[in-house]
Design an enzyme around this catalytic site. Structure first.
Site, PDB file in Angstrom:
ATOM      1  N   SER A 168     -29.790 -33.913  49.182  1.00  0.00           N
ATOM      2  CA  SER A 168     -29.083 -34.279  49.959  1.00  0.00           C
ATOM      3  C   SER A 168     -27.835 -33.653  50.297  1.00  0.00           C
ATOM      4  O   SER A 168     -26.974 -33.767  50.588  1.00  0.00           O
ATOM      5  CB  SER A 168     -29.349 -35.229  49.535  1.00  0.00           C
ATOM      6  OG  SER A 168     -29.862 -36.414  49.563  1.00  0.00           O
ATOM      7  N   GLU A 196       0.931  -1.008   0.039  1.00  0.00           N
ATOM      8  CA  GLU A 196      -0.118  -0.153  -0.050  1.00  0.00           C
ATOM      9  C   GLU A 196       0.867   0.846   0.322  1.00  0.00           C
ATOM     10  O   GLU A 196       0.700   2.315  -0.918  1.00  0.00           O
ATOM     11  CB  GLU A 196      -0.920   0.009   1.062  1.00  0.00           C
ATOM     12  CG  GLU A 196      -2.203  -0.766   1.044  1.00  0.00           C
ATOM     13  CD  GLU A 196      -2.842  -0.936   0.304  1.00  0.00           C
ATOM     14  OE1 GLU A 196      -3.089   0.550  -0.672  1.00  0.00           O
ATOM     15  OE2 GLU A 196      -3.897  -1.275   0.119  1.00  0.00           O
TER      16      GLU A 196
END
Length: 709
Positions: free
Chosen positions: A361, A100
Site C-alpha cells: 500500500s 629500536e
C-alpha cells in the site's frame, strides 16, 4: 771495511722495506678499490625506494567524515592499510624510536656505533644475539626488498639499501614506510592493520601496554603472535617496557600498570559497515584506492545492530533492510542491505535496499496526491468504501471489511484499498507510473501485463531505495530528490532530475499532513513523523516509510527468496522498527513544514460543493462486485486438520466481497453465529468431502467442495 758492509746491508733492508710497503700499499689500494667498486656496483643495482604514497595498500571505504567503514585486502590477501605518523598515537612513535633506534634523527641510515656494540655483545655472549644493530631505516630496507639478512652479503646489501633510502627520502617518509610495512603476524602488515585486528580500533590513541606490544611484534611477528602465542607476546611486551624504563621513555609506574593489562588472545574482524554499498562503490571504480560514501558511520552501525536484534523475531530465513536519507541533499546516511552480510541462511549478501519487490500500500499517498493536484479531491472529501468491481478486478480491503462512507483523510490513514483503487482509476495508472519515474523509480511490471489498477495495491516491482526517493519528494514539497550514496556520484544514478515535479507543493503537503496524523505503533513514541505502512500480497513484504522535517527512512522486512513470512505486516512488524530508527537520529529533529499559502484548509461541510464528495469522472465504470466469494479454502483442495491424530483443528472459512450479514453452511447446515464477520469456524466430525457455502445480505452466494482429513 766492516763498517761499510753494515751500511750496505742497511741500505738493502731499507730498499726491501720500501718495496714491500709499496707492494702492500698497492694491494691495499687495490682491495679498497675493489670494495669501493663492489659497493658502487651493488648500490647502482639497488631499487629506488618507493614514496609512501606509491606503496600498494588496502582499498578503503570511508564514511562522510573520513572514518573507516570497510577495508579490503591487497591483491595477495594481506591487510596493509594506509597510515601516516599523523594517524598514529605520538606516544607509540616515541616508544618505537626509543626502543629500536634512539639515534634515528641523526644517522644516515646506519648506526655504526650500534652495529659495533651488537657485534661485541654477540662475541661476548658466545654467539648469542643480545641486541640488534639494525636501524629503523635498515628495517625498512629489509621490508622493501622482502629478503632475509642472515648472510654477510645480504647484510651488506641491507646497509647499502638503508643509505640509498636516506638519500632519497626524509625521516618522516621513512617512518611512514615502517608504519605501513612492519609485519605483525599472519597477513597483517602495518600499524593500522595491527590495531584493528588486535584491539578493534584505529591507532590514533593507544595505551602504553598496546604501544609496547606493537613495538615488540615486528621483531618476531610469527613467534609472538598474541592470537597464537599470548605468553610469548606478553614476555616480549614486558621486555620492551623494561628497556624503555631504563632509557627514560616510560616511567616505572607506567610500565608496572601496563604489565597488568591483558594481551589480546584473538584477532578481531575488520570493520564491514555498509558492506553492500562498499562492494558497489569498489566495483564501480576498481582502480580507486579510497572511496568516500555519504554514510554516517555512527548511524550506520546503530541501524545494523537494530536489524540484527529485530530479525530474530521474524524468522530464521527472514531479513531486514533499512535506508536513511537526508531529503534536503539526497545524501544516503545509512544503508542496511540485510540483517547480516555474512549470514547465508538469510541470503545476507543480497542488497534488499535495491531488490524489486511488491510495495503493498505504500504507493497510495502518491495516488491521492495526484487526485489533490488535479482538483478531483480534498482530504476532507467523502468517498465510499463499499464492494466495488472494475470489470474482472474486485479489490478488497486488508481485513476484508468495509467502512461505508469515509473521508479521503480516513481512507488514506486507514489504508483502505477500495477507495484507493477508485481514485487511481480516476487519475489513471499511466499517470501514476509517470510520476513514479519522475521520482527516480524504474517500476518493474509483470511480463506481458498492461498497466492496470493492481499497481496501486502493489502489483508492480519497486525497491526500498525507490520508495525512500519517492517519500523524499513528498517531504521536499513535491520536488524530486535524487539520492546518492557516494561523493562524486551522479545523484539518483541519472534516473531522477533534481527539481522535477512529482507533485505540486500543496498536494505534497496535504499528503504529508494526513500521514503525520497516522497513530504511531504501540511501541513508538508520539512524534511528528509522517509515515505509511504496506504489506504485499501473501505476506511476502512488510514496509514502513516515513519522514520528518529533515530525514526520510524506509524499512523492509521479508525473505529475500520471496516466500511468505507468517504474521508479518507493515503496521505490526515494520512500523516499530521505523520508529526505533528515527529514535537513532537523536532527540533534536526538524519538524514538518507549515502549509503552503495556496492550500485549502477546510472540513467537509465548508468545502466547495464539487469537492464534498469524490465523484469518479466516469462513474459508470465503477460497479458493485458480483457477490461473495469463499477465499479459503479454495475449491477442490485437501485440508489437513489433523483428524487422523484424534484432535482435529476447526476449519476457518473466509469470505471476501459481498455485503454482510453472511450465512455460512456446511453440507447445507447453517453455521453462522457472527453474521457480520467474514470468517467462520467449523468443526468437522470426521474425514471426508464437505460442501461449504455462504449467502450474503443480497441473497448472492458462493460454494466450494473440499476434502478434510
Amino acid at each position: 771495511m766492516a763498517q761499510a758492509a753494515m751500511k750496505e746491508r742497511s741500505r738493502r733492508w731499507r730498499r726491501r722495506l720500501f718495496v714491500g710497503a709499496g707492494v702492500l700499499g698497492l694491494v691495499g689500494l687495490t682491495a679498497a678499490g675493489l670494495v669501493a667498486w663492489l659497493v658502487a656496483d651493488i648500490e647502482s643495482r639497488l631499487p629506488i625506494p618507493p614514496d609512501p604514497a606509491a606503496v600498494a595498500t588496502s582499498t578503503v571505504v570511508l564514511d562522510r567524515n573520513q572514518r573507516l567503514l570497510r577495508p579490503f585486502t591487497i591483491a595477495d590477501g594481506r591487510w596493509r592499510l594506509p597510515a601516516r605518523q599523523a594517524d598514529v598515537d605520538p606516544r607509540f612513535i616515541a616508544m618505537l624510536i626509543g626502543y629500536e633506534d634512539r639515534r634515528f634523527a641523526d644517522h644516515h641510515g646506519v648506526d655504526y656505533r650500534a652495529l659495533g656494540r651488537a657485534a661485541g655483545q654477540f662475541v661476548a655472549a658466545g654467539g648469542r644475539i643480545v641486541s640488534g644493530g639494525s636501524t629503523l631505516t635498515m628495517q625498512v630496507a629489509r621490508l622493501i626488498e622482502e629478503a632475509p639478512t642472515r648472510s654477510a652479503s645480504a647484510k651488506l646489501r641491507q646497509i647499502l639499501m638503508a643509505r640509498t633510502i636516506e638519500h632519497h627520502l626524509d625521516k618522516d617518509a621513512i617512518l611512514d614506510l615502517y608504519l605501513m610495512l612492519a609485519p605483525y603476524g599472519g597477513n597483517l602488515e602495518g600499524i593500522r592493520a595491527a590495531t584493528l585486528a588486535y584491539f578493534g580500533k584505529e591507532p590514533g590513541r593507544l595505551t602504553v601496554a598496546e604501544a609496547a606490544l606493537l613495538v615488540a611484534l615486528p621483531q618476531s611477528p610469527e613467534a609472538r603472535r598474541p592470537d597464537r602465542f599470548p605468553d610469548a607476546a606478553r614476555a616480549a611486551r614486558d621486555q620492551v617496557l623494561d628497556r624503555l624504563v631504563a632509557t627514560g621513555v616510560v616511567s616505572a609506574e607506567e610500565a608496572q600498570a601496563a604489565k597488568r593489562d591483558r594481551v589480546p588472545t584473538a584477532r578481531r574482524f575488520f570493520p564491514m559497515h555498509a558492506a553492500h554499498l562498499a562492494d558497489q562503490a569498489v566495483a564501480a571504480a576498481p582502480d580507486a584506492a579510497v572511496h568516500r560514501l555519504t554514510i554516517d558511520r555512527d548511524l550506520q552501525t546503530g541501524l545494523e545492530a537494530l536489524a540484527r536484534d529485530r530479525v530474530a523475531a521474524v524468522g530464521k530465513r527472514a531479513s531486514i533492510a533499512i535506508l536513511v536519507a537526508d531529503h534536503h541533499t539526497g545524501d544516503v546516511l545509512a544503508s542496511v542491505g540485510s540483517a547480516g552480510f555474512l549470514d547465508d541462511a538469510r541470503a545476507g549478501h543480497v542488497d534488499m535496499t535495491r531488490a524489486p519487490r511488491s510495495p503493498g500500500s505504500t504507493l497510495k499517498p502518491l495516488i491521492y496526491g495526484l487526485a489533490f493536484e488535479e482538483g478531483l479531491a480534498h482530504p476532507a472529501s467523502l468517498i465510499d468504501d463499499r464492494p466495488t468491481g472494475f470489470g474482472g478486478y474486485a479489490p478488497q480491503n486488508f481485513d476484508g471489511d468495509f467502512r461505508g462512507t469515509v473521508t479521503i483523510r480516513e481512507a488514506l490513514a486507514q489504508s483502505l484499498n477500495i477507495p484507493a483503487v477508485v481514485v487511481l482509476d480516476a487519475v489513471g495508472p499511466a499517470r501514476l507510473l509517470a510520476r513514479m519515474k519522475r521520482a527516480g523509480i524504474t517500476p518493474e511490471l509483470p511480463r506481458a501485463s498492461a498497466t492496470g489498477l493492481a499497481i496501486g495495491l502493489g502489483g508492480v516491482g519497486v525497491s526500498l531505495r525507490d520508495l525512500v526517493g519517492l517519500y523524499a519528494a513528498l517531504a521536499a514539497g513535491g520536488e524530486a530528490v535524487p539520492l546518492r550514496s557516494t561523493f562524486g556520484e551522479a545523484q539518483g544514478d541519472g534516473r531522477a532530475a533534481a527539481g522535477s515535479s512529482v507533485l505540486t507543493s500543496s498536494a505534497a503537503w496535504q499528503v504529508a499532513d494526513i500521514l503525520a496524523d497516522v497513530p504511531p505503533p504501540v511501541t513508538g513514541s508520539p512524534d511528528q513523523i509522517a509515515y505509511k505502512t504496506g504489506t504485499s500480497y501473501g505476506y511476502r513484504d512488510a514496509w514502513a516509510i516515513g519522514f520528518d522535517g529533515a530525514h526520510v527512512i524506509g524499512v523492509w522486512i521479508g525473505r529475500p527468496d520471496g516466500t511468505p513470512v507468517s504474521g508479518v505486516s507493515g503496521a505490526t512488524t515494520a512500523a516499530p522498527i521505523l520508529f526505533e530508527a528515527f529514535g537513532r537520529l537523536g532527540p533534536h529533529r526538524r519538524l514538518l513544514p507549515p502549509a503552503p499559502a495556496d492550500v485549502l484548509v477546510a472540513n467537509t461541510a465548508s468545502l466547495p460543493p464539487p469537492l464534498r464528495r469524490f465523484r469518479h469522472p466516469d462513474a459508470a465504470v465503477v460497479a458493485e462486485d458480483a457477490g461473495p466469494q469463499i477465499a479459503f479454502p479454495q475449491n477442490g483442495v485437501a485440508v489437513d486438520l489433523g483428524i487422523r491424530f484424534g484432535d482435529p483443528e476447526p476449519l476457518a472459512i473466509k469470505v471476501r466481497n459481498g455485503a454482510p450479514p453472511f450465512t455460512f453452511f456446511a453440507n447445507g447446515v447453517p453455521l453462522a453465529r457472527k453474521p457480520f464477520d467474514r470468517t467462520e469456524l467449523w468443526q468437522p466430525d470426521g474425514a471426508g468431502y464437505v460442501t461449504l457455502s455462504v449467502v450474503d445480505a443480497s441473497g448472492r452466494s458462493d460454494r466450494v467442495t473440499v476434502f478434510v482429513e
